[in-house]
Design an enzyme around this catalytic site. Sequence first.
Site, PDB file in Angstrom:
ATOM      1  N   LYS A  51     -30.367   8.942  20.838  1.00  0.00           N
ATOM      2  CA  LYS A  51     -30.035   9.065  19.409  1.00  0.00           C
ATOM      3  C   LYS A  51     -30.441   7.797  18.665  1.00  0.00           C
ATOM      4  CE  LYS A  51     -26.480  12.490  20.297  1.00  0.00           C
ATOM      5  NZ  LYS A  51     -25.103  12.814  20.637  1.00  0.00           N
ATOM      6  N   GLN A  95     -19.413  10.408  20.402  1.00  0.00           N
ATOM      7  CA  GLN A  95     -19.955  11.123  21.561  1.00  0.00           C
ATOM      8  C   GLN A  95     -18.824  11.707  22.410  1.00  0.00           C
ATOM      9  OE1 GLN A  95     -23.269  11.589  22.008  1.00  0.00           O
ATOM     10  NE2 GLN A  95     -22.941  12.790  23.832  1.00  0.00           N
ATOM     11  N   ASP A 118     -22.174  15.950  13.033  1.00  0.00           N
ATOM     12  CA  ASP A 118     -22.081  16.904  14.147  1.00  0.00           C
ATOM     13  C   ASP A 118     -21.665  18.288  13.643  1.00  0.00           C
ATOM     14  OD1 ASP A 118     -22.668  16.039  16.775  1.00  0.00           O
ATOM     15  OD2 ASP A 118     -20.852  14.811  16.852  1.00  0.00           O
TER      16      ASP A 118
HETATM   17  N1  GUN Z   1     -21.615  15.771  23.753  1.00  0.00           N
HETATM   18  C1  GUN Z   1     -22.483  16.740  24.129  1.00  0.00           C
HETATM   19  N2  GUN Z   1     -23.132  17.232  23.061  1.00  0.00           N
HETATM   20  C2  GUN Z   1     -22.655  16.578  21.987  1.00  0.00           C
HETATM   21  C3  GUN Z   1     -22.949  16.648  20.584  1.00  0.00           C
HETATM   22  O1  GUN Z   1     -23.772  17.434  20.110  1.00  0.00           O
HETATM   23  N3  GUN Z   1     -22.257  15.790  19.811  1.00  0.00           N
HETATM   24  C4  GUN Z   1     -21.335  14.927  20.304  1.00  0.00           C
HETATM   25  N4  GUN Z   1     -20.696  14.141  19.443  1.00  0.00           N
HETATM   26  N5  GUN Z   1     -21.039  14.837  21.583  1.00  0.00           N
HETATM   27  C5  GUN Z   1     -21.711  15.664  22.415  1.00  0.00           C
END
Ligand code: GUN
Length: 283
Positions: A51, A95, A118
């Site tokens: 990211k 996350q 998200d």
């Molecule tokens: N963990 C696995 N996929 C995601 C996601 O799309 N966003 C977040 N914040 N955590 C994750």
Amino acid sequence: MQLIDGKAVSKAVKEQVKAECELLKEKGITPGLAVIIVGDDPASQVYVRNKEKACEECGFYSVKYALPAETTQDELNALVDRLNADERINGILCQLPLPKHLDDKEVINRIATIKDVDAFHPVNVGAIMIGEYNFLPCTPAGIMELIHSTGTDLTGKKAVVIGRSNIVGKPMAMLLLHENATVEITHSKTVDLKEITKSADILVAAVGRAKFVTADMVKDGAVVIDVGMNRDENGKLCGDVDFDNVKDKCSFITPVPGGVGPMTIAMLMRNTLTAAKLQNNIK
Ligand code: GUN
């Protein structure tokens, strides 16, 4: 069978985001993303690194908060409050999964809805239901881009989603519905799963079990989307679809890796750009 190239589609999305970011910078605005990671889950660390890399590629400002596993809920909440108030930060992502002693719902509910890139906050989830959203959840939105890249018109098609998670299965079904597909959501308690999946013109597998979807479950000529990220018996990365056997039955299929994965991050970049525009009243 044609492979759907997630790397190529995600590159195109990121290039478009980068071009728009350059226009914003001319107005003195740099989109900013804050990523919070708690503890040392190795998979999460890889995702977070990717990211950050994508932010750099797009020209965004990005800050990572790597907190120790012992972080308390109060400390995490205080960080979210600080980021909610920080004008340089347009998007906040925590996350998941969090260490067991922390409540992910409490964190999600605390993130300002306008910074919720998200799209996990209940307000944003509800907005998706009624089709009046600012942000789409990254993985389902990325899958829609992949389906569009095949030239498939979803109107009147039968779409089957395997999996009912809040992050993928449920919002995925909604986005397919918005494009006029007839949608069925299946899950671990579904009876006669094979009969249902065999009727799918579009099959989305988000189960989390290696090679769960076998060739006998797939309709000839289907578009197959594999959201899985598992290890097979030899420790090799594989999806929820038994790719080697399914590939000859379908018209299009996503590989793992290189399918859905890169799209999730590209859509996060798009949401962060959208957040920056919204917070600066730019259309
Ligand atoms: N963990 C696995 N996929 C995601 C996601 O799309 N966003 C977040 N914040 N955590 C994750």
